[in-house]
Design a protein around this motif. Structure first.
Motif, PDB file in Angstrom:
ATOM      1  N   PHE A   1      -1.422   5.732  -9.218  1.00 50.57           N
ATOM      2  CA  PHE A   1      -1.823   5.261  -7.899  1.00 50.57           C
ATOM      3  C   PHE A   1      -0.732   5.473  -6.848  1.00 50.57           C
ATOM      4  O   PHE A   1       0.462   5.408  -7.156  1.00 50.57           O
ATOM      5  CB  PHE A   1      -2.155   3.763  -7.971  1.00 50.57           C
ATOM      6  N   PRO A   2      -1.145   5.701  -5.595  1.00 50.03           N
ATOM      7  CA  PRO A   2      -0.172   5.716  -4.494  1.00 50.03           C
ATOM      8  C   PRO A   2       0.498   4.356  -4.385  1.00 50.03           C
ATOM      9  O   PRO A   2      -0.041   3.338  -4.854  1.00 50.03           O
ATOM     10  CB  PRO A   2      -1.035   6.005  -3.264  1.00 50.03           C
ATOM     11  N   VAL A   3       1.654   4.320  -3.733  1.00 45.27           N
ATOM     12  CA  VAL A   3       2.373   3.060  -3.534  1.00 45.27           C
ATOM     13  C   VAL A   3       2.657   2.881  -2.050  1.00 45.27           C
ATOM     14  O   VAL A   3       3.240   3.764  -1.403  1.00 45.27           O
ATOM     15  CB  VAL A   3       3.690   3.020  -4.322  1.00 45.27           C
ATOM     16  N   LEU A   4       2.250   1.738  -1.521  1.00 46.70           N
ATOM     17  CA  LEU A   4       2.533   1.365  -0.143  1.00 46.70           C
ATOM     18  C   LEU A   4       3.594   0.279  -0.140  1.00 46.70           C
ATOM     19  O   LEU A   4       3.368  -0.817  -0.666  1.00 46.70           O
ATOM     20  CB  LEU A   4       1.253   0.872   0.547  1.00 46.70           C
ATOM     21  N   TYR A   5       4.756   0.577   0.423  1.00 44.28           N
ATOM     22  CA  TYR A   5       5.835  -0.402   0.558  1.00 44.28           C
ATOM     23  C   TYR A   5       5.703  -1.071   1.924  1.00 44.28           C
ATOM     24  O   TYR A   5       5.591  -0.394   2.946  1.00 44.28           O
ATOM     25  CB  TYR A   5       7.198   0.289   0.438  1.00 44.28           C
ATOM     26  N   MET A   6       5.738  -2.417   1.923  1.00 45.29           N
ATOM     27  CA  MET A   6       5.584  -3.157   3.169  1.00 45.29           C
ATOM     28  C   MET A   6       6.708  -4.179   3.306  1.00 45.29           C
ATOM     29  O   MET A   6       7.129  -4.809   2.328  1.00 45.29           O
ATOM     30  CB  MET A   6       4.215  -3.849   3.217  1.00 45.29           C
ATOM     31  N   HIS A   7       7.192  -4.320   4.539  1.00 47.07           N
ATOM     32  CA  HIS A   7       8.294  -5.239   4.827  1.00 47.07           C
ATOM     33  C   HIS A   7       7.753  -6.643   5.109  1.00 47.07           C
ATOM     34  O   HIS A   7       6.545  -6.857   5.236  1.00 47.07           O
ATOM     35  CB  HIS A   7       9.091  -4.729   6.023  1.00 47.07           C
ATOM     36  N   ASP A   8       8.671  -7.614   5.215  1.00 47.01           N
ATOM     37  CA  ASP A   8       8.286  -9.013   5.434  1.00 47.01           C
ATOM     38  C   ASP A   8       7.231  -9.426   4.407  1.00 47.01           C
ATOM     39  O   ASP A   8       6.193 -10.001   4.749  1.00 47.01           O
ATOM     40  CB  ASP A   8       7.769  -9.231   6.859  1.00 47.01           C
ATOM     41  N   GLY A   9       7.530  -9.130   3.148  1.00 48.25           N
ATOM     42  CA  GLY A   9       6.548  -9.327   2.080  1.00 48.25           C
ATOM     43  C   GLY A   9       6.058 -10.743   1.918  1.00 48.25           C
ATOM     44  O   GLY A   9       4.946 -10.963   1.422  1.00 48.25           O
ATOM     45  N   GLN A  10       6.840 -11.720   2.346  1.00 49.59           N
ATOM     46  CA  GLN A  10       6.406 -13.113   2.211  1.00 49.59           C
ATOM     47  C   GLN A  10       5.207 -13.420   3.095  1.00 49.59           C
ATOM     48  O   GLN A  10       4.509 -14.411   2.871  1.00 49.59           O
ATOM     49  CB  GLN A  10       7.564 -14.063   2.535  1.00 49.59           C
TER      50      GLN A  10
END
Length: 314
Positions: free
Chosen positions: A67-76
């Motif tokens: 699967f593709p991976v989407l990294y996102m900031h401010d994960g909380q």
């Protein structure tokens, strides 16, 4: 009699087929998405922070698929309102799962990287500071002091990207069924998180194929009274942003609260995108959301737009 027997057999087979399909659908619906919580993920570049890895239903239904991976900031702020800084989450997990189940976006792993008290310096495009005039640097120093971070606070964006590229991504690629190539490695964030997402694409164009800047905080300050540093940031983008051809970029902005200051900057960034050869509606979009404020509620409403751009069905 032979005809009746055949008819009965046909009805029996069709009935079994229908029942089997229903059972498979029920089984699929009963498989739930899952979040892995990586507490205090260690790093030699930045201070440890929590990381959440969301795995969609399809990850478990297709055990041979990657699967593709989407990294996102401010994960909380992404998945759980209890951990969100302001009591409202983007609900990225629920919205993404609904879109995946409907076949509107490609199934993907979503990695939520929590921010730290050093968030602003970790998300501030570090190499852009090389373009600052003496006056610009003094303004930024005043901003740091205003934020309580002190004049001697270091820029940490390069270290933060080292953490993602050299530590977190290898971990994800070795522990999960990811597609590790550039086209399937995506990054996104809002406000300062939008800045670091575009910075990641510029600094690591061989790693990240797509980036999303949601309500990107182009002014750097809290209004447009001091435009010098923002102009130098655009100078950096003119130099560092890759030419079109192998990347896709999403931008958006609202028109209320802090977002009211963004359009004048975004329009100039749009000109840079054109100069770089990007084509609006194909490998780049900029969306305006009239009345939208600078908060999680507004960004939650835009999650479908963001995900449909980043994770199109191929």
């Amino acid at each position: 009699m032979k005809f009746v027997t055949s008819l009965v057999l046909c009805l029996f087979v069709l009935g079994c087929s229908s029942q089997s399909t229903h059972h498979q659908h029920y089984a699929a619906a009963s498989v739930q998405p899952h979040i892995d919580y990586l507490k205090s993920f260690p790093s030699q570049y930045v201070q440890p922070r929590n990381v959440e890895v969301w795995l969609p239903r399809q990850y478990f239904l297709n055990p041979q698929a990657s699967f593709p991976v989407l990294y996102m900031h401010d994960g909380q702020n992404l998945f759980n309102q209890k951990s969100s800084n302001f009591g409202v989450a983007w609900e990225v997990d629920d919205i993404a799962q609904q879109l995946m189940d409907k076949g509107e976006i490609a199934p993907a792993i979503i990695v939520g990287i929590w921010s730290t008290p050093k968030r602003r310096m970790e998300y501030f495009p570090e190499r852009a500071a090389q373009y600052f005039s003496t006056q610009d640097a003094e303004l930024i120093a005043q901003l740091k002091q205003h934020l309580g971070e002190g004049k001697t606070t270091d820029y940490l964006a390069d270290e933060y990207l080292n953490f993602i590229v050299k530590e977190l991504k290898p971990y994800i690629d070795s522990h999960y069924r990811s597609e590790p190539d550039r086209d399937n490695t995506l990054i996104a964030g809002s406000s300062m998180g939008g800045l670091i997402s575009i910075y990641a694409l510029a600094e690591y164009p061989e790693v990240f194929g797509s980036a999303a800047g949601v309500s990107t905080h182009w002014p750097l300050f809290f209004n447009n009274d001091r435009m010098g540093p923002a102009e130098k940031l655009r100078d950096y983008l003119r130099t560092a942003l890759p030419m079109a051809g192998q990347h896709r970029v999403y931008f958006d902005f609202g028109t209320a609260t802090l977002d009211q200051y963004y359009e004048i900057h975004q329009r100039q960034v749009d000109t840079i995108m054109v100069d770089k050869g990007f084509t609006r509606g194909r490998d780049w979009v900029t969306k305006k959301f009239p009345g939208a404020e600078h908060n999680e509620q507004a960004w939650q409403a835009r999650v479908p737009d963001i995900l449909k751009f980043l994770l199109p069905i191929k």
